[in-house]
Design a protein around this motif. Structure first.
Motif, PDB file in Angstrom:
ATOM      1  N   ASP A 176       0.947  -0.896  -0.025  1.00  0.00           N
ATOM      2  CA  ASP A 176       0.074  -0.584  -0.209  1.00  0.00           C
ATOM      3  C   ASP A 176       1.234   1.400  -0.023  1.00  0.00           C
ATOM      4  N   ASP A 177       0.027   1.967   0.409  1.00  0.00           N
ATOM      5  CA  ASP A 177       1.152   3.224   0.086  1.00  0.00           C
ATOM      6  C   ASP A 177       2.647   3.343   1.046  1.00  0.00           C
ATOM      7  N   ARG A 178       2.754   2.852   2.756  1.00  0.00           N
ATOM      8  CA  ARG A 178       3.086   2.490   3.314  1.00  0.00           C
ATOM      9  C   ARG A 178       4.532   2.439   2.857  1.00  0.00           C
ATOM     10  N   GLY A 179       4.535   1.217   2.080  1.00  0.00           N
ATOM     11  CA  GLY A 179       5.223   0.197   1.482  1.00  0.00           C
ATOM     12  C   GLY A 179       5.820  -0.688   0.762  1.00  0.00           C
ATOM     13  N   LEU A 180       6.661  -0.803   0.109  1.00  0.00           N
ATOM     14  CA  LEU A 180       7.100  -2.015  -0.421  1.00  0.00           C
ATOM     15  C   LEU A 180       7.944  -2.922  -0.171  1.00  0.00           C
ATOM     16  N   ASP A 181       7.975  -4.593  -0.108  1.00  0.00           N
ATOM     17  CA  ASP A 181       8.892  -5.179  -0.378  1.00  0.00           C
ATOM     18  C   ASP A 181       8.879  -6.010  -1.929  1.00  0.00           C
ATOM     19  N   LEU A 182      10.836  -5.885  -1.900  1.00  0.00           N
ATOM     20  CA  LEU A 182      11.860  -7.207  -2.661  1.00  0.00           C
ATOM     21  C   LEU A 182      12.442  -8.173  -1.893  1.00  0.00           C
ATOM     22  N   VAL A 183      11.726  -9.643  -2.427  1.00  0.00           N
ATOM     23  CA  VAL A 183      12.531 -10.535  -2.152  1.00  0.00           C
ATOM     24  C   VAL A 183      13.505 -10.261  -3.930  1.00  0.00           C
ATOM     25  N   ALA A 184      13.985 -11.887  -3.381  1.00  0.00           N
ATOM     26  CA  ALA A 184      15.076 -12.197  -4.547  1.00  0.00           C
ATOM     27  C   ALA A 184      15.636 -14.027  -3.834  1.00  0.00           C
ATOM     28  N   GLU A 185      15.935 -14.421  -5.280  1.00  0.00           N
ATOM     29  CA  GLU A 185      15.838 -16.002  -4.814  1.00  0.00           C
ATOM     30  C   GLU A 185      17.841 -15.713  -4.065  1.00  0.00           C
ATOM     31  N   ASN A 186      18.422 -14.869  -4.431  1.00  0.00           N
ATOM     32  CA  ASN A 186      19.971 -14.560  -3.283  1.00  0.00           C
ATOM     33  C   ASN A 186      19.854 -12.765  -3.563  1.00  0.00           C
TER      34      ASN A 186
END
Length: 218
Positions: A176-186
Motif C-alpha cells: 500500500d502507500d506505506r511501503g513495498l517489499d523486494l525479495v530475491a533468490e540471492n
C-alpha cells in the motif's frame, strides 16, 4: 490454468515455500522492505502521494527495464451480494494493459470459494497471470492506484499485485502507500538496490536487512 502452473513451477524452483501473499518480506529469507510514505497519511496533501509514487516508481525501474520480460500475478477476492465489500477496488486487467494484444492472454483461475455457515456463497478468490514486458503495462498507473487503496478514492486497487523478474529472480510487491517489499533468490540481485536506496529502508526492519546484506557468509 497453463500460466498459473508455469508460475507455480517457477516459484517452486526459485522461491520454494514462499507464497505470493502479504506480508511477502517476512516470508522470505532474502529481501528488503522499503518505506514509501512519510509518517503522515492523508488525502489533503497531494505531495504525500506524489512522494509515495516517486519512490515506488524509481525502485520499480531499477528492477524492471522496459524491454525485459516480466510476470504479473494478481491475487484478488471478490465478495458476492449481500456480502459486497466497499473496498474491493477496480479490476487490474484489462485496464492497466497498454498493449492490446495481451488483453486476451490474461490467465484467470479460481482459487477458492468462501461459504457462510448457512451454505451461502459469500466470495471467490482468483489468480490472474500475465506474461509480458514491462512496457506492455501501465505500471505507473498501477502503483498510483495501490497507493490509494486504503483511502477509498478511485481509481484504487485492493488486489495483491506481484511483479516478477524471472531473469533476475526478484519479486516486487507494493502492499500500500506505506511501503513495498523486494525479495530475491540471492542477495547479489538486491545488493545494488540495498546500496542505492538505503535511506529508504524501513527502520523497523533495518537490523534484519543489514544482517543479510552485510554478512559475507549469508
Amino acid at each position: 490454468m497453463r500460466d498459473k502452473l508455469r508460475v507455480e513451477s517457477y516459484l517452486k524452483e526459485h522461491f520454494p515455500n514462499i507464497p505470493l501473499e502479504s506480508p511477502l518480506f517476512y516470508k522470505a529469507p532474502i529481501g528488503i522492505r522499503f518505506e514509501l510514505g512519510v509518517p503522515y497519511r492523508g488525502l489533503n496533501r497531494r505531495e504525500y502521494f506524489t512522494y509515495v509514487c516517486l519512490r515506488a516508481s524509481m525502485i520499480f525501474q531499477e528492477v524492471f527495464k522496459p524491454e525485459e520480460d516480466m510476470i504479473v500475478v494478481v491475487k484478488k477476492y471478490r465478495s458476492i451480494e449481500p456480502y459486497i465489500c466497499i473496498n474491493q477496488g477496480e479490476e487490474v486487467f484489462p485496464k492497466y494493459i497498454k498493449n492490446n494484444k495481451f488483453v486476451d492472454q490474461v490467465d484467470s483461475v479460481e482459487i477458492e470459494k468462501y461459504v457462510e455457515a448457512d451454505g451461502e456463497l459469500s466470495g471467490i478468490s482468483t489468480q490472474q497471470t500475465l506474461f509480458c514486458k514491462a512496457n506492455d503495462i501501465d505500471y505507473m498507473g498501477m502503483l498510483k492506484a495501490k497507493a490509494r487503496q486504503d483511502f477509498g478514492v478511485l481509481p484504487f486497487i485492493s488486489d495483491g499485485v506481484f511483479f516478477i523478474n524471472a531473469k533476475k529472480n526478484i519479486i516486487f510487491y507494493m502492499y500500500d502507500d506505506r511501503g513495498l517489499d523486494l525479495v530475491a533468490e540471492n542477495k547479489e540481485s538486491l545488493l545494488p538496490l540495498y546500496k542505492k536506496f538505503n535511506d529508504w529502508i524501513l527502520n523497523y526492519d533495518r537490523e534484519r536487512i543489514n544482517e543479510v546484506f552485510m554478512n559475507k557468509n549469508s
